[in-house]
Scaffold this active site. Structure first.
Site, PDB file in Angstrom:
ATOM      1  N   ASN A  80      -1.228   6.281   7.087  1.00  0.00           N
ATOM      2  CA  ASN A  80       0.228   6.314   6.942  1.00  0.00           C
ATOM      3  C   ASN A  80       0.931   6.425   8.298  1.00  0.00           C
ATOM      4  O   ASN A  80       0.335   6.156   9.327  1.00  0.00           O
ATOM      5  CB  ASN A  80       0.651   7.442   5.991  1.00  0.00           C
ATOM      6  N   ARG A  81       2.203   6.821   8.253  1.00  0.00           N
ATOM      7  CA  ARG A  81       3.048   6.714   9.439  1.00  0.00           C
ATOM      8  C   ARG A  81       3.115   8.000  10.261  1.00  0.00           C
ATOM      9  O   ARG A  81       3.077   9.101   9.703  1.00  0.00           O
ATOM     10  CB  ARG A  81       4.457   6.290   9.023  1.00  0.00           C
ATOM     11  N   HIS A 109      -1.335   3.686  10.026  1.00  0.00           N
ATOM     12  CA  HIS A 109      -2.738   3.476   9.638  1.00  0.00           C
ATOM     13  C   HIS A 109      -3.695   3.371  10.826  1.00  0.00           C
ATOM     14  O   HIS A 109      -4.617   2.546  10.825  1.00  0.00           O
ATOM     15  CB  HIS A 109      -2.845   2.225   8.775  1.00  0.00           C
ATOM     16  N   HIS A 180      -7.869   2.150   0.944  1.00  0.00           N
ATOM     17  CA  HIS A 180      -6.631   1.407   0.697  1.00  0.00           C
ATOM     18  C   HIS A 180      -6.826   0.236  -0.278  1.00  0.00           C
ATOM     19  O   HIS A 180      -6.353  -0.880  -0.029  1.00  0.00           O
ATOM     20  CB  HIS A 180      -6.085   0.910   2.039  1.00  0.00           C
ATOM     21  N   TYR A 182      -6.084  -2.103  -3.470  1.00  0.00           N
ATOM     22  CA  TYR A 182      -4.978  -2.494  -4.352  1.00  0.00           C
ATOM     23  C   TYR A 182      -5.570  -2.751  -5.731  1.00  0.00           C
ATOM     24  O   TYR A 182      -6.384  -3.662  -5.895  1.00  0.00           O
ATOM     25  CB  TYR A 182      -4.321  -3.790  -3.863  1.00  0.00           C
ATOM     26  N   GLN A 292      -0.371   8.620  -1.738  1.00  0.00           N
ATOM     27  CA  GLN A 292       0.640   7.602  -1.475  1.00  0.00           C
ATOM     28  C   GLN A 292       0.540   6.546  -2.574  1.00  0.00           C
ATOM     29  O   GLN A 292      -0.521   5.951  -2.786  1.00  0.00           O
ATOM     30  CB  GLN A 292       0.386   6.936  -0.104  1.00  0.00           C
ATOM     31  N   GLU A 314      -3.367   5.974  -2.537  1.00  0.00           N
ATOM     32  CA  GLU A 314      -4.013   6.389  -1.303  1.00  0.00           C
ATOM     33  C   GLU A 314      -4.040   7.911  -1.192  1.00  0.00           C
ATOM     34  O   GLU A 314      -3.024   8.529  -0.885  1.00  0.00           O
ATOM     35  CB  GLU A 314      -3.266   5.794  -0.103  1.00  0.00           C
TER      36      GLU A 314
END
Lengths: 349, 349
Positions: A80-81, A109, A180, A182, A292, A314
């Site tokens: 993440n950020r 990331h 990560h 999907y 997340q 996440e």
């Protein structure tokens, strides 16, 4: 129970291998030693049809050169950020580290070449257990300390795929890892209906709202009476439909938010997803404090995909926590071991 | 520089002593070894007039039997509220401890007989330093572990009164201490105007809102555009005047809220108060993450006082954090030392 090893691609002369776990129930999970990426998860639906439930690429070149959306990737040193790519550690509040800035004004990331782009050493430890190991050097992407990383993937006959990430450092540093994938439990037959066909429970009463750059800034809000309330099972579409009147969904161009998980023991249920047509159910358990939820809001930038073709769950530490002292922290000290556990459990309704 | 020791009262045959610090600037601080209570703080105003700036009682009997508002008291084992008086420790999440419930449904300020009601051993260590020591037994008020407590009070010639609370335990427990003086820099001449004559800066961008029982429940909100915004100097009256339209002020019957302090080093400025007429200024520095601002909303229950005759700036850990895993925690382990530092600095405009 077995792990099949096949050649998946090459980087120069170096071979990249694919490892496919299979269990008695018919579930298959494939991972590669590039980025420790999960390339496929095949599970049975309620009619015993096997199909892949994660977004993926067919060929290695895509993973190597164009995995900009982090399909299936192992993510670190910091998932993440991190606001403006800057932080200080508690042992020296005056020294500011500058990381790669690769997402608007922020670090995302792990930077330009994060853990999703490393080639890992591998070892099949038991018939159902793969160990990947790697090193992140002191100063890599701006982070202090040499980090030794071990990733343990294991599939059992109870249809549980377990990931244990352990790391150790030789200098005080940050460590916040995630995986990560999907998900699309419809098995991607119709990308366009993913959001309406999945219903989701998240075990969280609170979430961290985003600033204009999609970075948590310090508030912790109740999910109650917001589009972030998944304490009762909701479809993703139902929540996303509130985007017009919800500033947070507008900032994220959909859901791209961190939930603070309820915890009663070391490992807890983080989320449960159901897809009605296939009958597939996914449960996510973790020892991490955050989750997340990302609804693939920019996936049309990936050739062959449409926006919201899949969603990520996440498990991780709280994003940008190093810049917000009142958030749970993700610092790692020499002598400590960071242990991240995440477990996917597959079943049908 | 000296500390004067005088008899203040008796409990049975046991003497309670008052210790009065004086410095070269004329400042005087008095504390007693019952509850480690600060009974007086005399500072000069801009016209060199000395007067007491904290609410107090004249005689010991009041402190002994009726200090229900915690005038000047040392507070522990856990300052502020613990929801329903219940908690579990991280080493055994299944064991629930039940504390005394002494404030609506909640535990407040250490229970029925908290640290504010103990008699402490004393030692004048240096000409300007008093050490008080005490013990909280295993099981006292429901808390596990025997806690050894040291309180160090010190006044220097720079007009700084420093408090250092150190504690150690023999079993995992909670420890969250504070000092509970009610300030009135007008020196109480006119109780009724306290809120309009003091202006306040608090070094905090976030606060923890309260549930209906005045207990933080998990949200962390920005102070910006709320009555909790003291990032620019504001009078207490100006903020309290918003009570009619602010649910949080209604719950507290005024300000009774915890702020999350900005921190850049070990010790940081928490708050600064100015009183215009006297010119008195008080700065509060601490190593603690939280500051409770309480505007004396129920002081008319104390004989001789009116509501809002003074206000408290209680440096502390985040209240009820043991029940909210994403808050900074206040657990203390054997082998660790809890160290709480708070410093008052007195000056004039």
């Amino acid at each position: 129970m077995q792990i099949e090893q096949t050649l998946f691609g090459k980087i120069g002369e170096e071979s990249i291998w694919k490892f496919t776990f299979s269990n008695k129930k018919g579930t298959k999970v494939s991972v590669i030693n590039y980025g420790a990426i999960i390339t496929e998860i095949q599970t049975l639906d309620k009619q015993n049809q096997l199909a892949n439930i994660v977004l993926n690429f067919d060929d290695f070149t895509q993973y190597h050169l164009h995995n900009d959306a982090y399909f299936g990737a192992f993510v670190g040193r910091c998932a993440n950020r991190i606001a403006n790519g800057k932080f200080s550690l508690s042992n020296d509040p005056n020294h500011v580290y500058q990381l790669a800035v690769n997402n608007g004004p922020n670090h995302l990331h792990g930077g330009i070449k994060g853990f999703d782009k490393k080639i890992y050493q591998f070892q099949i430890q038991q018939p159902n257990q793969l160990i990947l190991t790697g090193v992140s050097e002191d100063g890599e992407e701006g982070y202090p300390g040499k980090l030794e990383i071990q990733i343990k993937y294991e599939l059992n006959d109870e249809n549980e795929f377990q990931m244990i990430f352990t790391s150790q450092t030789d200098k005080q540093t940050l460590c916040n890892l995630t995986s990560h994938s999907y998900f699309n439990l419809q098995t991607k037959k119709d990308f366009a209906t993913c959001m309406q066909d999945h219903s989701l429970f998240i075990n969280a009463d609170f979430y961290t709202p985003l600033d204009d750059t999609c970075c948590p800034y310090g508030e912790i809000l109740k999910v109650q009476n917001t589009p972030f309330d998944f304490t009762q099972q909701k479809t993703l579409q139902e929540q996303l439909s509130q985007q017009g009147k919800d500033n947070q969904l507008q900032i994220g161009n959909g859901l791209d938010h961190n939930f603070i998980l309820k915890r009663s023991g070391k490992i807890n249920l983080a989320a449960k997803v159901q897809e009605k047509a296939s009958g597939r159910v996914l449960e996510v358990y973790t020892n991490q404090p955050g989750l997340q939820l990302y609804t693939g809001n920019y996936l049309s930038q990936i050739k062959g995909f449409v926006d919201r073709a899949g969603f990520c769950l996440e498990t991780q530490g709280i994003p940008n926590s190093i810049n917000i002292p009142h958030f749970p922290q993700v610092e790692l000290l020499p002598g400590q071991t960071h242990e991240h556990i995440t477990l996917y459990k597959f079943s049908t309704i």
